[in-house]
Design a protein around this motif. Structure first.
Motif, PDB file in Angstrom:
ATOM      1  N   ASN A 352       0.936  -1.168  -0.146  1.00  0.00           N
ATOM      2  CA  ASN A 352      -0.106   0.106   0.163  1.00  0.00           C
ATOM      3  C   ASN A 352       0.850   1.339  -0.012  1.00  0.00           C
ATOM      4  O   ASN A 352       1.390   1.616   1.087  1.00  0.00           O
ATOM      5  N   LEU A 353       1.197   1.898  -1.259  1.00  0.00           N
ATOM      6  CA  LEU A 353       1.931   2.964  -1.388  1.00  0.00           C
ATOM      7  C   LEU A 353       1.435   4.380  -0.567  1.00  0.00           C
ATOM      8  O   LEU A 353       2.122   5.403  -0.322  1.00  0.00           O
ATOM      9  N   GLY A 354      -0.031   4.207   0.003  1.00  0.00           N
ATOM     10  CA  GLY A 354      -0.385   5.323   0.797  1.00  0.00           C
ATOM     11  C   GLY A 354      -1.017   6.492  -0.029  1.00  0.00           C
ATOM     12  O   GLY A 354      -1.201   6.154  -1.186  1.00  0.00           O
ATOM     13  N   ILE A 355      -1.468   7.437   0.761  1.00  0.00           N
ATOM     14  CA  ILE A 355      -2.022   8.651   0.221  1.00  0.00           C
ATOM     15  C   ILE A 355      -0.967   9.601  -0.362  1.00  0.00           C
ATOM     16  O   ILE A 355      -0.076   9.638   0.229  1.00  0.00           O
ATOM     17  N   ILE A 356      -1.356  10.176  -1.672  1.00  0.00           N
ATOM     18  CA  ILE A 356      -0.492  11.032  -2.438  1.00  0.00           C
ATOM     19  C   ILE A 356      -1.116  12.486  -2.013  1.00  0.00           C
ATOM     20  O   ILE A 356      -2.430  12.608  -2.267  1.00  0.00           O
ATOM     21  N   ASP A 357      -0.376  13.191  -0.881  1.00  0.00           N
ATOM     22  CA  ASP A 357      -0.981  14.530  -0.441  1.00  0.00           C
ATOM     23  C   ASP A 357      -0.873  15.657  -2.037  1.00  0.00           C
ATOM     24  O   ASP A 357      -0.194  16.032  -2.477  1.00  0.00           O
ATOM     25  N   LYS A 358      -2.585  15.807  -2.290  1.00  0.00           N
ATOM     26  CA  LYS A 358      -2.804  16.681  -3.349  1.00  0.00           C
ATOM     27  C   LYS A 358      -2.273  18.150  -3.070  1.00  0.00           C
ATOM     28  O   LYS A 358      -1.811  18.635  -4.061  1.00  0.00           O
ATOM     29  N   SER A 359      -2.209  18.544  -2.024  1.00  0.00           N
ATOM     30  CA  SER A 359      -1.569  20.131  -1.545  1.00  0.00           C
ATOM     31  C   SER A 359      -0.222  19.941  -2.039  1.00  0.00           C
ATOM     32  O   SER A 359       0.548  21.312  -1.956  1.00  0.00           O
ATOM     33  N   LYS A 360       0.468  18.923  -1.954  1.00  0.00           N
ATOM     34  CA  LYS A 360       2.056  18.895  -2.428  1.00  0.00           C
ATOM     35  C   LYS A 360       2.341  18.346  -3.562  1.00  0.00           C
ATOM     36  O   LYS A 360       3.614  18.353  -3.777  1.00  0.00           O
ATOM     37  N   THR A 361       1.577  18.291  -4.535  1.00  0.00           N
ATOM     38  CA  THR A 361       1.920  18.073  -5.768  1.00  0.00           C
ATOM     39  C   THR A 361       1.192  19.005  -6.951  1.00  0.00           C
ATOM     40  O   THR A 361       0.961  18.734  -7.941  1.00  0.00           O
TER      41      THR A 361
END
Length: 425
Positions: A352-361
């Motif tokens: 599970n590669l986890g959640i990609i933070d939308k605010s940091k991309t």
């Protein structure tokens, strides 16, 4: 040019050897990647300048890997910017061509011995750009790759933030073990090793000339329903993912199957952070005994119990600690031999590669419309499954070198997996 006279040689880590061995033994291609579709156009000169800033702070991406009998190291090498940034035009200006160009670089390997260790492929359409970013797994794990992406986006948006990032530090697992007490170290070394799984494989033939990826996604509505269910049962989303796969494989083999679970070891570190972007994960064995139970919830209880008692216990790092000790006292070639000889290759692995933070991309005023974060491409008969979440969309992917028949097998597994997972919502 990029390195400004700073350190140019970096010692090898056991993770470097581990991933390199996987590549040499044709287990995986050790390349992990992001596909990012954007809602606007990138400033290409600014992008190239950001690559240079990133190399300044994380110079190992601009290194070659050298192996000797007693040692191995990464040595800094200056490459033209075109070796890092590839630009292709979507001449037909349609989504089909855009996807074809993205997948062209998605499947393209990196040469870790000659470098560089990362590639940015920019696909230009008339009104927006897309990216395929690939990085060598020897450099970092999935969490490290996210940290790399966040740093890159921050430096693209705010290049003056360059001094906010530390110089490259210890990349090894010793940053985890060096602060433990003697008692904690002794507990790790004296813990029992788990017996290997009984071998069982999917009916996969393999074709090293034919990489493919199969992807499934769940809607935002499904995501929130799964979160609600996991909260009500006192388990994690990861527990749900494993339960669905455990039940899927049981239906195929008519027996329980052991699955390897990748876990992030940063939780055992001070401030839960590594000294720099690196690999800091290990694998747990998820076993549920001879029976999975009649219902999803019964299987979930078994999975949650199996993973729960391991993932917060630092003794799961015994193999990593032994390898770090060997790295300190043995020649490199002997450490590599031990890894090649004694590292088990498991048939089924989930990450599970986890959640990609939308605010940091964000790339300044340009933001992603969709993100796919995916692991390495493996060779048959191994089955490696990864999950990631972006903007409340869960994406599952399986990458394999395989035949059209293999692709049908993978499709069937994923379809049944989604059916199992969504049965609770």
């Amino acid at each position: 040019m990029y390195n400004n006279g700073k350190q140019k040689i970096f010692k090898y880590t056991t993770s470097d050897v581990h991933q390199g061995t996987f590549l040499e033994k044709k287990i995986t291609n050790i390349v992990i990647r992001f596909i990012i579709k954007l809602n606007g156009k990138l400033d290409i000169e600014r992008f190239k300048q950001t690559v240079q800033l990133t190399i300044e702070k994380f110079p190992i991406i601009s290194c070659k890997f050298y192996e000797h009998f007693f040692s191995a190291e990464w040595k800094f090498q200056e490459y033209p910017i075109e070796d890092f940034v590839v630009i292709e035009e979507n001449k037909n200006n349609n989504e089909e061509t855009e996807n074809e160009l993205l997948m062209k670089y998605y499947y393209k390997d990196l040469d870790y011995k000659n470098g560089p260790q990362v590639r940015f492929a920019i696909i230009q359409s008339s009104d927006h750009d897309s990216l395929c970013i690939t990085i060598n797994h020897m450099i970092c794990d999935g969490v490290g790759f996210k940290e790399f992406l966040y740093m890159f986006c921050d430096l693209y948006t705010y290049p003056e933030h360059i001094n906010n990032y530390p110089e490259i530090g210890d990349r090894s697992y010793m940053q985890l073990f060096k602060n433990l007490t003697l008692k904690e170290k002794w507990n790790i070394l004296t813990t029992d090793m788990v017996n290997p799984f009984k071998e069982v494989h999917l009916d996969l033939k393999g074709d090293l000339n034919r990489p493919f990826v199969e992807i499934r996604s769940l809607t935002e509505e499904d995501y929130f329903k799964l979160k609600e269910y996991s909260k009500a049962k006192g388990v994690t989303l990861n527990d749900l993912f494993f339960t669905a796969m455990m039940r899927t494989l049981y239906n195929i083999f008519n027996r329980t199957v052991g699955i390897i679970c990748d876990i992030n070891l940063r939780k055992f570190l001070k401030d839960k952070k590594t000294e720099c972007i690196t690999n800091m994960s290990t694998a747990l064995d998820c076993r549920v005994g001879d029976e999975i139970g009649d219902t999803f919830e019964e299987t979930l209880n078994k999975v949650s119990k199996s993973l729960g008692k391991q993932k917060n216990d630092i003794t799961c790092t015994k193999g990593d600690y032994l390898l770090e000790i060997f790295r300190q006292i043995l020649p490199y070639r002997l450490v590599k031999f031990l890894l090649e000889t004694f590292t088990p290759v498991c048939s089924f692995e989930m990450s599970n590669l986890g959640i990609i933070d939308k605010s940091k991309t964000l790339f300044k005023n340009v933001q992603p419309t969709s993100v796919i974060f995916s692991g390495s491409t493996v060779c048959a008969p191994i089955f490696e499954f990864s999950a990631s979440t972006y903007d409340n969309i869960i994406t599952f992917s399986v990458n394999l070198y395989g035949t059209p028949e293999d692709q049908k097998v993978i499709n069937d597994v994923l379809d049944n997996y989604i059916k199992e997972l969504t049965s609770i919502i």
